[in-house]
Write a protein that holds these residues in place. Structure first.
Motif, PDB file in Angstrom:
ATOM      1  N   TYR A  85      45.251  41.132  35.188  1.00 41.27           N
ATOM      2  CA  TYR A  85      45.606  40.394  36.748  1.00 41.27           C
ATOM      3  C   TYR A  85      46.892  39.819  36.570  1.00 41.27           C
ATOM      4  CZ  TYR A  85      40.333  40.702  37.043  1.00 41.27           C
ATOM      5  OH  TYR A  85      38.937  41.044  37.067  1.00 41.27           O
ATOM      6  N   ILE A  96      49.690  38.043  38.517  1.00 35.44           N
ATOM      7  CA  ILE A  96      49.962  36.944  39.491  1.00 35.44           C
ATOM      8  C   ILE A  96      51.444  37.054  39.745  1.00 35.44           C
ATOM      9  CG2 ILE A  96      49.727  34.592  40.622  1.00 35.44           C
ATOM     10  CD1 ILE A  96      47.558  34.183  38.351  1.00 35.44           C
ATOM     11  N   LEU A 112      48.329  39.835  43.754  1.00 39.09           N
ATOM     12  CA  LEU A 112      47.613  40.378  42.362  1.00 39.09           C
ATOM     13  C   LEU A 112      48.160  41.749  42.245  1.00 39.09           C
ATOM     14  CD1 LEU A 112      44.103  38.636  42.097  1.00 39.09           C
ATOM     15  CD2 LEU A 112      46.140  38.151  40.779  1.00 39.09           C
ATOM     16  N   VAL A 151      46.525  44.494  40.012  1.00 39.78           N
ATOM     17  CA  VAL A 151      45.345  44.667  38.924  1.00 39.78           C
ATOM     18  C   VAL A 151      45.095  46.022  38.250  1.00 39.78           C
ATOM     19  CG1 VAL A 151      42.785  44.411  38.772  1.00 39.78           C
ATOM     20  CG2 VAL A 151      43.902  42.890  40.337  1.00 39.78           C
ATOM     21  N   ALA A 186      42.698  33.856  37.848  1.00 43.63           N
ATOM     22  CA  ALA A 186      43.548  34.773  38.926  1.00 43.63           C
ATOM     23  C   ALA A 186      43.017  34.737  40.406  1.00 43.63           C
ATOM     24  CB  ALA A 186      43.373  36.188  38.493  1.00 43.63           C
TER      25      ALA A 186
END
Length: 348
Positions: A97, A99, A110, A112, A183
């Protein structure tokens, strides 16, 4: 004869005579339904963002192949709006994740990376088959974390480049988390815009996701929620607009000097009195465009007419926005004249 008739209990059993007790049991089984627990997925609705992502994928596909030549294709599968908790619960662990802040917008988003994508990329990079490893609930190793970092940096640099022609933004990678609890960019019930993409690595398709808070794009909603801004430019209209713009009339004012007088002095003035400006030809004066200081100029004369020679631009309000000292000179002017005028305004 009595044996030919059914008893009341037998009749009630055949006709469902004990309906009151059974209906009560059925009523007890019915429980209130909470519609807030139902996942609401709304597909589409962000055409501007979708077009932007289509442009990004073309650039990203070329750049990511330099890191992993076995990547055949990157595609955008779907864009939908859902709740943050619903999105996070569907990501298998382990996952990466990232940020990311998107200045000047306030919220973070995010990026991912699914574990299947990470494992299959590492497999083909070291000569293995295009199949993910057996996960067994473990976390990423240092090597896998390094590969994740490379993929994330390429993704963000190309995505920022795509935004350049639409809206000036600056991406900053805040952190890369492996724990989904760390996250949480918004609360669980907040709506997010999810972009699901897939990466084809030697025939194996693995997913990765972008997750944007829905309120993140409110300052630029006319760009994200509408595709009109991405429409092709009309060269005829652009030429016509430029022609009109160049014919716009502007008021220019040249501030020669600035002086203070008492009211009694002004009342004593009469026709024919002279006011000394105390300014030389080597001093710099401000040229105003519609009451805003824009240029430094020098006084001059062409034939029998007075003129001003523009020598530099005034950058920012700190340098030219305040009019207390109109004769403040640029650095080049200090070297040449070494004088600062005081001043009073005049119009050209």
């Amino acid at each position: 004869m009595s044996e030919e008739f059914l008893s009341q209990e037998e009749i009630d059993a055949l006709l469902g005579g004990d309906s009151n007790s059974s209906s009560e049991e059925q009523k007890l089984e019915v429980a209130p339904f909470d519609f807030s627990l139902v996942e609401h997925i709304k597909k589409g609705g962000v055409p501007g963002l979708e077009l932007l992502l289509e442009r990004w994928i073309k650039i990203y596909s070329e750049e990511i192949r330099r890191l992993v030549p076995q990547i055949n294709m990157v595609t955008k599968e779907s864009v939908y709006i859902t709740r943050f908790n619903n999105f996070m619960s569907k990501i298998p662990l382990p996952a990466s994740y990232s940020i990311v802040s998107m200045k000047p917008l306030k919220d973070n988003f995010l990026l991912v990376l699914d574990s299947r994508l990470v494992f299959v990329v590492i497999s083909v990079m070291f000569g293995g088959p295009a199949q993910p490893f057996k996960i067994e609930g473990r976390e990423f190793t240092k090597l896998e974390t390094r590969i994740i970092d490379d993929i994330v940096k390429i993704s963000l640099s190309t995505f920022q480049h795509t935004w350049k022609d639409v809206y000036p933004v600056e991406f900053e990678l805040k952190s890369i988390e492996l724990n989904p609890a760390l996250a949480r960019i918004v609360s669980g019930n907040d709506r997010v815009i999810v972009v699901e993409c897939t990466m084809d690595v030697d025939g194996y398709e693995a997913p990765f996701f972008f997750c944007f808070p829905q309120g993140m794009f409110l300052p630029i909603k006319e760009l994200i929620f509408s595709e009109a801004v991405f429409a092709e430019k009309d060269p005829v209209w652009e030429k016509h607009l430029t022609k009109k713009l160049l014919k716009t009339e502007l008021k220019l004012t040249l501030e020669l000097t600035r002086k203070n007088f008492f009211l009694r002095e002004l009342l004593s003035w009469k026709e024919g009195d002279e006011i000394l400006l105390d300014i030389s030809k080597d001093e710099f004066v401000k040229l105003y465009v519609e009451d805003k200081p824009k240029f430094w100029a020098k006084l001059g004369k062409i034939k029998d007419k007075y003129a001003a020679l523009v020598v530099d631009m005034i950058n920012g309000e700190n340098n030219g926005g305040k009019r207390e000292k109109s004769g403040t000179e640029p650095e080049s002017g200090r070297e040449k004249s070494g004088r600062i005028s005081q001043g009073m305004g005049g119009s050209s």
